[in-house]
Design a protein around this motif. Structure first.
Motif, PDB file in Angstrom:
ATOM      1  N   PHE A  34       0.087  18.704  34.810  1.00 48.71           N
ATOM      2  CA  PHE A  34       1.190  17.849  34.359  1.00 48.71           C
ATOM      3  C   PHE A  34       1.074  16.453  34.975  1.00 48.71           C
ATOM      4  CE2 PHE A  34       5.587  16.323  34.316  1.00 48.71           C
ATOM      5  CZ  PHE A  34       5.823  16.396  32.958  1.00 48.71           C
ATOM      6  N   ALA A  35       0.681  16.390  36.240  1.00 49.21           N
ATOM      7  CA  ALA A  35       0.500  15.088  36.899  1.00 49.21           C
ATOM      8  C   ALA A  35      -0.625  14.301  36.237  1.00 49.21           C
ATOM      9  CB  ALA A  35       0.209  15.284  38.383  1.00 49.21           C
ATOM     10  N   GLU A  36      -1.732  14.971  35.950  1.00 52.30           N
ATOM     11  CA  GLU A  36      -2.852  14.271  35.290  1.00 52.30           C
ATOM     12  C   GLU A  36      -2.425  13.751  33.923  1.00 52.30           C
ATOM     13  OE1 GLU A  36      -7.099  15.793  36.697  1.00 52.30           O
ATOM     14  OE2 GLU A  36      -6.008  17.364  35.595  1.00 52.30           O
ATOM     15  N   LEU A  37      -1.702  14.561  33.173  1.00 49.13           N
ATOM     16  CA  LEU A  37      -1.229  14.132  31.858  1.00 49.13           C
ATOM     17  C   LEU A  37      -0.219  12.991  31.964  1.00 49.13           C
ATOM     18  CD1 LEU A  37      -0.792  17.634  30.189  1.00 49.13           C
ATOM     19  CD2 LEU A  37      -2.578  15.940  29.677  1.00 49.13           C
ATOM     20  N   SER A  38       0.599  13.018  32.995  1.00 48.85           N
ATOM     21  CA  SER A  38       1.587  11.952  33.195  1.00 48.85           C
ATOM     22  C   SER A  38       0.922  10.607  33.471  1.00 48.85           C
ATOM     23  CB  SER A  38       2.523  12.312  34.351  1.00 48.85           C
ATOM     24  OG  SER A  38       3.302  13.427  34.012  1.00 48.85           O
ATOM     25  N   ALA A  39      -0.227  10.648  34.130  1.00 47.80           N
ATOM     26  CA  ALA A  39      -0.957   9.413  34.427  1.00 47.80           C
ATOM     27  C   ALA A  39      -1.712   8.890  33.210  1.00 47.80           C
ATOM     28  CB  ALA A  39      -1.942   9.647  35.577  1.00 47.80           C
ATOM     29  N   GLY A  40      -2.030   9.771  32.282  1.00 48.14           N
ATOM     30  CA  GLY A  40      -2.868   9.415  31.140  1.00 48.14           C
ATOM     31  C   GLY A  40      -2.447   8.202  30.335  1.00 48.14           C
ATOM     32  N   PRO A  41      -1.179   8.097  29.908  1.00 43.21           N
ATOM     33  CA  PRO A  41      -0.797   6.947  29.086  1.00 43.21           C
ATOM     34  C   PRO A  41      -1.015   5.602  29.786  1.00 43.21           C
ATOM     35  CG  PRO A  41       0.856   8.662  28.893  1.00 43.21           C
ATOM     36  CD  PRO A  41      -0.094   9.085  29.990  1.00 43.21           C
ATOM     37  N   LEU A  43      -3.247   4.903  31.972  1.00 45.70           N
ATOM     38  CA  LEU A  43      -4.658   4.662  32.277  1.00 45.70           C
ATOM     39  C   LEU A  43      -5.470   4.224  31.061  1.00 45.70           C
ATOM     40  CD1 LEU A  43      -5.356   7.679  34.661  1.00 45.70           C
ATOM     41  CD2 LEU A  43      -4.952   5.277  35.279  1.00 45.70           C
ATOM     42  N   SER A  44      -4.877   4.313  29.893  1.00 43.05           N
ATOM     43  CA  SER A  44      -5.598   3.954  28.686  1.00 43.05           C
ATOM     44  C   SER A  44      -5.565   2.439  28.448  1.00 43.05           C
ATOM     45  CB  SER A  44      -4.993   4.666  27.467  1.00 43.05           C
ATOM     46  OG  SER A  44      -5.677   4.268  26.295  1.00 43.05           O
ATOM     47  N   ALA A  45      -6.725   1.871  28.192  1.00 40.34           N
ATOM     48  CA  ALA A  45      -6.815   0.441  27.882  1.00 40.34           C
ATOM     49  C   ALA A  45      -6.466   0.178  26.415  1.00 40.34           C
ATOM     50  CB  ALA A  45      -8.219  -0.077  28.188  1.00 40.34           C
ATOM     51  N   ASP A  46      -6.511   1.237  25.595  1.00 38.54           N
ATOM     52  CA  ASP A  46      -6.235   1.131  24.170  1.00 38.54           C
ATOM     53  C   ASP A  46      -4.789   1.552  23.905  1.00 38.54           C
ATOM     54  OD1 ASP A  46      -6.212   2.901  21.457  1.00 38.54           O
ATOM     55  OD2 ASP A  46      -7.520   1.143  21.230  1.00 38.54           O
ATOM     56  N   VAL A  47      -4.026   0.704  23.230  1.00 41.07           N
ATOM     57  CA  VAL A  47      -2.606   0.963  22.984  1.00 41.07           C
ATOM     58  C   VAL A  47      -2.403   2.248  22.188  1.00 41.07           C
ATOM     59  CG1 VAL A  47      -0.519   0.103  21.847  1.00 41.07           C
ATOM     60  CG2 VAL A  47      -1.967  -1.466  23.139  1.00 41.07           C
ATOM     61  N   LEU A  48      -3.169   2.445  21.123  1.00 37.70           N
ATOM     62  CA  LEU A  48      -2.999   3.649  20.305  1.00 37.70           C
ATOM     63  C   LEU A  48      -3.346   4.909  21.087  1.00 37.70           C
ATOM     64  CD1 LEU A  48      -4.261   2.532  16.779  1.00 37.70           C
ATOM     65  CD2 LEU A  48      -1.917   2.925  17.547  1.00 37.70           C
ATOM     66  N   GLU A  49      -4.393   4.858  21.879  1.00 38.28           N
ATOM     67  CA  GLU A  49      -4.755   6.013  22.701  1.00 38.28           C
ATOM     68  C   GLU A  49      -3.652   6.284  23.726  1.00 38.28           C
ATOM     69  OE1 GLU A  49      -6.497   9.325  24.312  1.00 38.28           O
ATOM     70  OE2 GLU A  49      -6.861   8.353  22.390  1.00 38.28           O
ATOM     71  N   GLY A  50      -3.098   5.246  24.292  1.00 35.52           N
ATOM     72  CA  GLY A  50      -1.984   5.420  25.225  1.00 35.52           C
ATOM     73  C   GLY A  50      -0.796   6.103  24.560  1.00 35.52           C
ATOM     74  N   LEU A  51      -0.519   5.729  23.321  1.00 37.89           N
ATOM     75  CA  LEU A  51       0.575   6.362  22.577  1.00 37.89           C
ATOM     76  C   LEU A  51       0.265   7.829  22.268  1.00 37.89           C
ATOM     77  CD1 LEU A  51       1.510   3.441  20.173  1.00 37.89           C
ATOM     78  CD2 LEU A  51       2.850   4.309  22.112  1.00 37.89           C
ATOM     79  N   ARG A  52      -0.992   8.121  21.910  1.00 34.42           N
ATOM     80  CA  ARG A  52      -1.395   9.509  21.665  1.00 34.42           C
ATOM     81  C   ARG A  52      -1.206  10.350  22.935  1.00 34.42           C
ATOM     82  NH1 ARG A  52      -4.724   7.216  17.822  1.00 34.42           N
ATOM     83  NH2 ARG A  52      -6.537   6.677  19.047  1.00 34.42           N
ATOM     84  N   ARG A  53      -1.596   9.766  24.056  1.00 34.44           N
ATOM     85  CA  ARG A  53      -1.427  10.483  25.328  1.00 34.44           C
ATOM     86  C   ARG A  53       0.044  10.703  25.655  1.00 34.44           C
ATOM     87  NH1 ARG A  53      -6.049   7.764  29.264  1.00 34.44           N
ATOM     88  NH2 ARG A  53      -7.834   8.291  27.919  1.00 34.44           N
ATOM     89  N   GLN A  54       0.874   9.737  25.325  1.00 30.86           N
ATOM     90  CA  GLN A  54       2.319   9.876  25.565  1.00 30.86           C
ATOM     91  C   GLN A  54       2.900  10.990  24.706  1.00 30.86           C
ATOM     92  OE1 GLN A  54       4.145   8.288  27.928  1.00 30.86           O
ATOM     93  NE2 GLN A  54       5.833   9.621  27.335  1.00 30.86           N
ATOM     94  N   ILE A  55       2.470  11.061  23.465  1.00 30.37           N
ATOM     95  CA  ILE A  55       2.933  12.126  22.566  1.00 30.37           C
ATOM     96  C   ILE A  55       2.505  13.484  23.107  1.00 30.37           C
ATOM     97  CG2 ILE A  55       2.571  13.151  20.271  1.00 30.37           C
ATOM     98  CD1 ILE A  55       2.494  10.204  19.225  1.00 30.37           C
ATOM     99  N   ARG A  56       1.257  13.598  23.568  1.00 25.33           N
ATOM    100  CA  ARG A  56       0.782  14.867  24.123  1.00 25.33           C
ATOM    101  C   ARG A  56       1.607  15.244  25.351  1.00 25.33           C
ATOM    102  NH1 ARG A  56      -3.389  17.910  22.687  1.00 25.33           N
ATOM    103  NH2 ARG A  56      -2.434  17.025  20.865  1.00 25.33           N
ATOM    104  N   LEU A  57       1.900  14.287  26.194  1.00 25.00           N
ATOM    105  CA  LEU A  57       2.718  14.537  27.379  1.00 25.00           C
ATOM    106  C   LEU A  57       4.088  15.086  26.962  1.00 25.00           C
ATOM    107  CD1 LEU A  57       3.322  14.358  30.416  1.00 25.00           C
ATOM    108  CD2 LEU A  57       3.900  11.935  30.056  1.00 25.00           C
ATOM    109  N   GLN A  58       4.689  14.488  25.948  1.00 22.50           N
ATOM    110  CA  GLN A  58       5.993  14.947  25.481  1.00 22.50           C
ATOM    111  C   GLN A  58       5.905  16.361  24.893  1.00 22.50           C
ATOM    112  OE1 GLN A  58       6.790  11.590  22.943  1.00 22.50           O
ATOM    113  NE2 GLN A  58       8.070  10.597  24.491  1.00 22.50           N
ATOM    114  N   GLN A  59       4.817  16.657  24.185  1.00 23.07           N
ATOM    115  CA  GLN A  59       4.624  18.014  23.662  1.00 23.07           C
ATOM    116  C   GLN A  59       4.541  19.024  24.809  1.00 23.07           C
ATOM    117  OE1 GLN A  59       0.988  17.253  21.510  1.00 23.07           O
ATOM    118  NE2 GLN A  59       2.011  17.433  19.525  1.00 23.07           N
TER     119      GLN A  59
END
Length: 131
Positions: A34-41, A43-59
């Motif tokens: 959960f901590a690694e996933l929380s850091a993911g958004p 850490l992404s330099a790409d806005v869309l990838e950051g949003l994808r990571r945020q969605i995964r975190l919420q899931q």
């Protein structure tokens, strides 16, 4: 009924049909994942990838109650690090992975991962299932 702790790599590829087919009947995640996933958004330099990571975190937040890294896991971590060091591998570069493995060991769970090499040397302690 199979029960398993999902490594972060499995959660990242959660939507892949081959991953879904390989999941245990009952799945859990550790607080470390959960901590690694929380850091993911962040850490992404790409806005869309950051949003994808945020969605995964919420899931994940909606689907799991993470298993804490508690005293039993902390004690198990010493055993896990010892096994890795015995092979001559550097445990410091894989702290999160080894804490996840320690959580699996402390809770008597198999560890499901997409990166079995991250857990080499732990076969006598933790059942590592490649997804």
């Amino acid at each position: 009924m199979s029960v398993g702790l999902l490594d972060t790599s499995v959660i990242i590829d959660w939507d892949d049909p081959s991953v879904v087919d390989a999941l245990p009947d009952e799945s859990a995640i550790s607080a470390i994942t959960f901590a690694e996933l929380s850091a993911g958004p962040s850490l992404s330099a790409d806005v869309l990838e950051g949003l994808r990571r945020q969605i995964r975190l919420q899931q994940v937040e909606a689907s799991f109650e993470p298993i804490p890294f508690d005293v039993a896991a902390a004690r198990s971590y010493g055993l896990i690090v010892g096994a890795v060091n015995k092979l001559g591998r550097n445990h410091r570069s894989r702290v999160a992975d080894l804490m996840i493995a320690a959580t699996a060991y402390a809770n008597g769970m198999a560890l499901y991962t997409r990166n079995p090499g991250d857990f080499a040397g732990l076969e006598d302690l933790v059942t590592v299932v490649t997804v």
